[in-house]
Scaffold this motif. Sequence first.
Motif, short mmCIF file in Angstrom:
data_model
loop_
_atom_site.label_atom_id
_atom_site.label_comp_id
_atom_site.label_asym_id
_atom_site.label_seq_id
_atom_site.Cartn_x
_atom_site.Cartn_y
_atom_site.Cartn_z
N PRO A 230 0.80 -1.22 0.00
CA PRO A 230 0.00 0.00 0.00
C PRO A 230 0.84 1.28 0.00
CG PRO A 230 0.09 -0.92 2.20
CD PRO A 230 0.83 -1.88 1.32
N LEU A 231 2.14 1.20 0.29
CA LEU A 231 2.98 2.39 0.42
C LEU A 231 4.20 2.29 -0.49
CD1 LEU A 231 3.02 2.61 4.34
CD2 LEU A 231 1.66 4.01 2.77
N GLU A 232 4.66 3.42 -0.99
CA GLU A 232 5.87 3.43 -1.80
C GLU A 232 7.11 3.30 -0.93
OE1 GLU A 232 5.93 6.90 -4.17
OE2 GLU A 232 4.30 6.25 -5.49
N HIS A 233 7.01 3.71 0.32
CA HIS A 233 8.17 3.62 1.22
C HIS A 233 7.67 3.60 2.66
CE1 HIS A 233 7.62 7.86 2.27
NE2 HIS A 233 7.50 8.12 0.97
N ALA A 234 8.54 3.21 3.56
CA ALA A 234 8.19 3.18 4.98
C ALA A 234 8.09 4.60 5.53
CB ALA A 234 9.24 2.39 5.76
N SER A 235 7.24 4.73 6.56
CA SER A 235 7.09 6.02 7.24
C SER A 235 7.00 5.78 8.74
CB SER A 235 5.83 6.75 6.75
OG SER A 235 5.93 7.08 5.38
N HIS A 236 7.17 6.83 9.50
CA HIS A 236 7.10 6.78 10.96
C HIS A 236 5.67 6.42 11.37
CE1 HIS A 236 7.36 7.93 15.14
NE2 HIS A 236 8.65 8.25 15.02
N SER A 237 5.52 5.36 12.19
CA SER A 237 4.18 4.91 12.57
C SER A 237 3.48 5.90 13.50
CB SER A 237 4.24 3.54 13.23
OG SER A 237 5.00 3.58 14.44
N GLY A 238 4.26 6.66 14.28
CA GLY A 238 3.64 7.65 15.15
C GLY A 238 3.18 8.88 14.38
N MET A 239 3.93 9.26 13.36
CA MET A 239 3.60 10.45 12.59
C MET A 239 2.38 10.26 11.69
SD MET A 239 5.99 12.70 13.43
CE MET A 239 6.14 13.86 12.08
N PHE A 240 2.23 9.02 11.13
CA PHE A 240 1.17 8.82 10.14
C PHE A 240 0.23 7.65 10.45
CE2 PHE A 240 4.73 10.81 7.86
CZ PHE A 240 4.10 11.95 7.41
N GLY A 241 0.51 6.91 11.52
CA GLY A 241 -0.37 5.82 11.89
C GLY A 241 -1.74 6.32 12.25
N GLY A 242 -2.76 5.64 11.76
CA GLY A 242 -4.13 6.07 11.99
C GLY A 242 -4.75 6.74 10.79
N ALA A 243 -3.90 7.17 9.86
CA ALA A 243 -4.40 7.78 8.62
C ALA A 243 -3.99 6.98 7.39
CB ALA A 243 -3.89 9.20 8.48
N VAL A 244 -2.85 6.28 7.50
CA VAL A 244 -2.29 5.57 6.34
C VAL A 244 -2.31 4.06 6.62
CG1 VAL A 244 -0.20 5.20 4.98
CG2 VAL A 244 -0.83 7.51 5.71
N PRO A 245 -2.89 3.25 5.74
CA PRO A 245 -2.88 1.80 5.96
C PRO A 245 -1.51 1.21 5.65
CG PRO A 245 -3.92 2.28 3.86
CD PRO A 245 -3.61 3.61 4.50
N ASP A 246 -0.94 0.54 6.62
CA ASP A 246 0.35 -0.12 6.38
C ASP A 246 0.11 -1.53 5.85
OD1 ASP A 246 0.85 -2.19 8.87
OD2 ASP A 246 -0.42 -0.47 9.41
N ALA A 247 1.17 -2.16 5.35
CA ALA A 247 1.04 -3.45 4.68
C ALA A 247 0.58 -4.54 5.63
CB ALA A 247 2.37 -3.83 4.04
N MET A 248 1.01 -4.49 6.88
CA MET A 248 0.60 -5.53 7.82
C MET A 248 -0.89 -5.45 8.11
SD MET A 248 1.91 -8.15 9.36
CE MET A 248 3.66 -7.90 9.66
N LEU A 249 -1.41 -4.26 8.30
CA LEU A 249 -2.84 -4.08 8.50
C LEU A 249 -3.62 -4.63 7.31
CD1 LEU A 249 -5.43 -2.91 9.76
CD2 LEU A 249 -4.80 -0.70 8.77
N VAL A 250 -3.19 -4.27 6.11
CA VAL A 250 -3.88 -4.74 4.91
C VAL A 250 -3.84 -6.26 4.81
CG1 VAL A 250 -3.84 -4.71 2.38
CG2 VAL A 250 -3.46 -2.58 3.66
N MET A 251 -2.66 -6.83 5.07
CA MET A 251 -2.53 -8.29 4.96
C MET A 251 -3.38 -9.00 6.00
SD MET A 251 -1.23 -10.82 3.30
CE MET A 251 0.19 -10.24 2.36
N ILE A 252 -3.38 -8.52 7.23
CA ILE A 252 -4.17 -9.15 8.28
C ILE A 252 -5.65 -9.11 7.94
CG2 ILE A 252 -4.90 -8.96 10.69
CD1 ILE A 252 -2.01 -8.03 11.31
#
Length: 469
Positions: A230-252
């Motif tokens: 879902p993302l082109e690159h990794a980002s800080h989970s505190g800065m963007f978590g809650g707005a951006v779906p990360d790959a683990m969330l999508v996979m789960i």
Amino acid sequence: MSDSSPSTPDQTAVDRALIDAVQLGMPSTIADLSALVRIPSVSWAAFDPAHVQSSAEAVAALAEATGVFDSVRIARAAIGDTEELGQPAVLAHRAARNGAPTVLLYAHHDVQPPGRDEDWDTLPFEPTVVGDRLYGRGAADDKAGVMAHIASIRALTEVLGDGFDLGLALFIEGEEEFGSRSFETFLAENADELRADAIVVADSGNWDDVTPALTVSLRGNVTFRLTVRPLEHASHSGMFGGAVPDAMLVMIRLLSSLWNEDGSVAVEGLTSREGMTPDYDEAQLRSETGLIDGVQPIGAGSLLSRIWWQPSITVTGIDAPTVANASNTLIPEVSVRVSARIAPGQSAAEAADAIVRHLEANAPFGVVPTIDDIDTGNPFLVDTSGPIVAATKRAMADAWGVEPVDFGVGGSIPFIASLVESFPDAEILVTGVEDPHSRAHSPNESLHLGVFHRAVLSEALLLARLSSR
């Protein structure tokens, strides 16, 4: 190890001589099996193929030493329409005489990866006898199958001499654990040497360590790699978590759509089959699988119907940061390996299409999943009405002292469907050297030596009786 078969008034002189020959030959049989187990013949692409070659050479030497084959060779075949060759197999042949039938004996000499040494109680490639079991990777699956064939031929030769009439073909594959990728090409290129009246596939199990089984059904399989990005690159989970779906969330979220609340498969288009099953209770399931107290079985219907007649889906691997290397990061990409088992009666291609449609339809947040590296194998149902099947069951009963069980297996042996297609007139006999506690593919894989002894004797009796027809 003493494991003499019961004496009965119906035994012939040949039967009694075979019983003695198998018994006296067991020490050397186990020694030869141990030597094969010491060769780490993992056929997966990430492992050294030289070990598979060494294993093939060792098996070829064992076949040559029996003195019964007109030819013994190591052969390879192309993978599909490519120029890439599959792993080395051993092919030996002996022509039938005086109108006797020909039997093809199949097993495989490659093994699964061992996993971590620390998960084993003994070293995976150092065969170790503990009690009545031989531990080691491949000790049961399927180097015991290789040695069951070799040992039964040795006993047959000792009793009947090398002038017996039975035709024999020995096919010891080198890549069964890696999907038998060159199998169909190998069959086509070597059809004349492989053609037989009966095919004995020594790569299954038994009901328990005192009751033999003839495998009459196998589930098919669909395995593949599933990737979400879902993302082109990794980002800080505190800065963007809650707005951006990360790959683990999508996979789960995507994986969870594959199962109902009770753990049964929730993929529309995967079918089940109706079939009888023997009595098998939860206590036996827990004993054979190590299911922890308090953890409930999954699925619906009788326990064996869930394993024999219904589909299942298992995630067998995941590429993601380890816990030790975890950082506060939104992961851009995750891949998993998925293994689906297909109920008899449905084609693997149809099942694969259903699974792909489900994953594409249920991917969350607009992510488009990637599904590749797909392998398929069709399920199998045995026609048990043939005379050689009946002879096999009689040989099992005489060797074990117990009538065999018609057995369904939740695992897959995909190439059997190819054997049926290539040799439609042959009777297929899926026999076993394993028992429910062998832990094939797992740490602490082992072979029950009593089961092995009786499996060898069953095959020796069958070969002798077919030779006299």
